[in-house]
Design a protein around this motif. Structure first.
Motif, mmCIF file in Angstrom:
data_model
loop_
_atom_site.group_PDB
_atom_site.id
_atom_site.type_symbol
_atom_site.label_atom_id
_atom_site.label_comp_id
_atom_site.label_asym_id
_atom_site.label_seq_id
_atom_site.Cartn_x
_atom_site.Cartn_y
_atom_site.Cartn_z
ATOM 1 N N PRO A 414 5.796 -19.081 -26.417
ATOM 2 C CA PRO A 414 6.777 -19.733 -27.274
ATOM 3 C C PRO A 414 6.431 -19.517 -28.747
ATOM 4 O O PRO A 414 5.275 -19.236 -29.089
ATOM 5 C CB PRO A 414 6.659 -21.209 -26.895
ATOM 6 N N HIS A 417 6.218 -25.319 -30.856
ATOM 7 C CA HIS A 417 5.940 -26.442 -29.965
ATOM 8 C C HIS A 417 6.584 -27.669 -30.599
ATOM 9 O O HIS A 417 6.142 -28.124 -31.659
ATOM 10 C CB HIS A 417 4.437 -26.636 -29.783
ATOM 11 N N ARG A 429 8.869 -26.466 -25.540
ATOM 12 C CA ARG A 429 8.627 -25.143 -26.101
ATOM 13 C C ARG A 429 9.943 -24.586 -26.614
ATOM 14 O O ARG A 429 10.995 -24.801 -26.018
ATOM 15 C CB ARG A 429 8.058 -24.212 -25.023
ATOM 16 N N ASP A 430 9.869 -23.880 -27.726
ATOM 17 C CA ASP A 430 11.078 -23.275 -28.285
ATOM 18 C C ASP A 430 10.789 -21.839 -28.685
ATOM 19 O O ASP A 430 9.721 -21.522 -29.221
ATOM 20 C CB ASP A 430 11.549 -24.055 -29.522
ATOM 21 N N GLY A 432 10.456 -17.605 -28.727
ATOM 22 C CA GLY A 432 9.540 -16.675 -28.090
ATOM 23 C C GLY A 432 9.015 -15.663 -29.083
ATOM 24 O O GLY A 432 9.565 -15.479 -30.180
ATOM 25 N N THR A 440 13.752 -18.164 -32.583
ATOM 26 C CA THR A 440 13.756 -19.624 -32.468
ATOM 27 C C THR A 440 15.184 -20.145 -32.612
ATOM 28 O O THR A 440 16.041 -19.499 -33.216
ATOM 29 C CB THR A 440 12.869 -20.261 -33.558
#
Length: 508
Positions: A414, A417, A429-430, A432, A440
């Motif tokens: 991610p 956080h 989680r956001d 990658g 995001t």
């Protein structure tokens, strides 16, 4: 009962939003509880309140100038264009639906109760309400059932300041022509004229001002200079979108046809030695030190544009050696595929299938859904991969506003956080990250103290350069200083005694 004053313009981008913000700051400095109001706004730049409701960025900026928390009551109707002839209609912060322009023109009178209710709630909290019009009151094809210019002024009994933009030329014709197209009842509402964005010696204007006042039978209460203040803008005509010279560090934001929330990058653009460029030519990409795919109101349509324009190839080539950062719709584009099983964006390929291949830079897929995610959020950003590796432990505060769910199709770290959403503690989680590619859903991710500067410092170090040391201030403090500069300019250039007199004698 709150006192009211309304700012209308001879055209879009005459400076109404800035003037409203300046008046809000002046009134607040003078000890009044003040709130901005715009009954109907059309913009792709929007914001999510702490209640999870959506509103236009201009009223957020004006609320900041007034020193108060943004509220959807300040902007009860928001239109977000989805194409050249239709918009998503948002009422009281929530999506009502998509409408064609003609359908909305017929429907909008049904929204008057929502406008009245929102205005009434503001009246309970404010001493002064500063109202912003939209476009021009002289758009005679739109005057029927008007809810944003003179129709609103009549509804709330507001005196009107009419603003013209001298920087575009023809300001006397703008102001007089607008007055000529108003009805007698409407003309009586105009209590002062303002010449905006003036450069030079104001005494040169005096003969013209005298004639303008004689012909319009309304006093000129201000000649406002072209002020060098930097404030969030939501307009597609914003100066920040114009071409600029190259600098030590150059960040390219792909200027998508339905670009939204470009205020995400304002903090980056305020750093000495850094320039943010809004790029439409694929050949400009290779000149950048970092490339950003921004938010968009039509993710799949703009993804198709990237493919057709050659921008997709340019971005993918750049990602082999430089950082690519996607936010919201731009993040969705970075994945393997965007599916639209419910026809949210109505992009159907020639073979009849719904959905599009993404840029295939992150192992993720997105499914568009009709429910819009609207949350304020906070957490931390941790980058461990690729060109930005080591950019970690930064607190972030922002908001999410998107239609769709993005899921990993392979192992991926991610980007963020998240520990709070809409004031509720969470652990999520956001986004990658993989190689040089980062994505995001969080808007405003660069706004927190040191985030923008540390990112640009890292980009400079990779080029063997050193940025000027950043002053001990954050972006919010910078904005506060700009509101004060704006208020100072308003006080010097406008007859505030006359403005206060309008407030005291608002009844027409």
């Amino acid at each position: 009962m709150a006192k009211v004053i309304m700012v209308q313009g001879t055209m879009s981008n005459a400076g109404k939003s800035l003037l409203v913000a300046g008046l809000c700051r002046v009134f607040a400095q003078d000890g009044y509880r003040v709130a901005p109001f715009k009954s109907q706004n059309m913009a792709l730049n929007s914001f999510i309140t702490k209640e999870g409701l959506e509103m236009g960025r201009a009223q957020v900026m004006q609320a900041e100038a007034a020193g108060i928390e943004p509220s959807v009551d300040m902007n009860p109707i928001l239109l977000k264009p989805t194409n050249d002839h239709g918009s998503q209609v948002i009422v009281a912060g929530k999506v009502l639906g998509n409408m064609e322009a003609r359908d909305y023109f017929s429907y909008k009178k049904n929204l008057v109760p929502d406008i009245v209710a929102a205005f009434g709630r503001l009246e309970e909290k404010a001493d002064i309400i500063v109202i912003e019009g939209a476009g021009s009151p002289a758009e005679i094809n739109l005057k029927e059932n008007d809810i944003v210019n003179m129709g609103l002024a009549h509804l709330v009994d507001a005196p009107v300041l009419l603003v013209g933009d001298i920087d575009r030329g023809g300001v006397f014709a703008q102001l007089l022509g607008t007055m000529m197209l108003l009805t007698e009842k409407e003309k009586k509402r105009v209590k002062g004229l303002v010449i905006n964005k003036f450069r030079g010696d104001v005494t040169i204007l005096e003969p013209g001002i005298t004639m303008l006042e004689e012909k319009a039978e309304v006093p000129v209460v201000g000649v406002v200079p072209y002020m060098s203040v930097t404030l969030d803008d939501e307009d597609s005509l914003a100066e920040s979108l114009l071409p600029k010279d190259m600098d030590l560090i150059n960040i390219g934001v792909v200027r998508l046809p339905r670009l939204s929330n470009f205020t995400d990058f304002s903090a980056l653009d305020q750093i000495a030695g850094v320039s943010v460029h809004y790029v439409r030519d694929p050949y400009e990409i290779e000149k950048m030190d970092m490339v950003i795919l921004p938010g968009t109101k039509n993710t799949m349509g703009d993804l198709a544009w990237m493919r057709e324009s050659g921008m997709e190839s340019a971005v993918k080539k750049f990602a082999q050696y430089g950082p690519v950062f996607g936010i919201c719709g731009g993040y969705q584009m970075l994945g393997q595929r965007i599916a639209d099983p419910e026809g949210i964006e109505n992009v159907i390929k020639a073979d009849g299938s719904e959905g599009l291949r993404g840029l295939e830079l992150l192992p993720m897929e997105t499914v568009l859904k009709p429910e819009k995610v609207r949350t304020q959020t906070s957490g931390s950003m941790e980058i461990t991969e690729g060109a930005l590796a080591g950019f970690s432990s930064h607190r972030i505060h922002g908001y999410e506003i998107h239609m769709g769910e993005t899921m990993a199709v392979d192992a991926i770290k991610p980007l963020c956080h998240l520990d709070q959403k809409n004031d509720v503690v969470c652990q999520e989680r956001d986004g990658g990250q993989r190689d040089n590619v980062y994505g995001t859903y969080v808007h405003g991710i660069f706004d927190d103290k040191d985030v923008a500067y540390d990112l640009c410092r890292l980009l400079a170090e990779k080029k063997g350069l050193t940025l000027q040391a950043e002053a001990d201030t954050d972006y919010q403090s910078f904005k506060e200083s700009q509101y004060d500069l704006l208020a100072e300019g308003i006080r010097k250039s406008m007859d505030m005694d006359a403005v206060y007199a309008m407030l005291q004698d608002a009844a027409i």
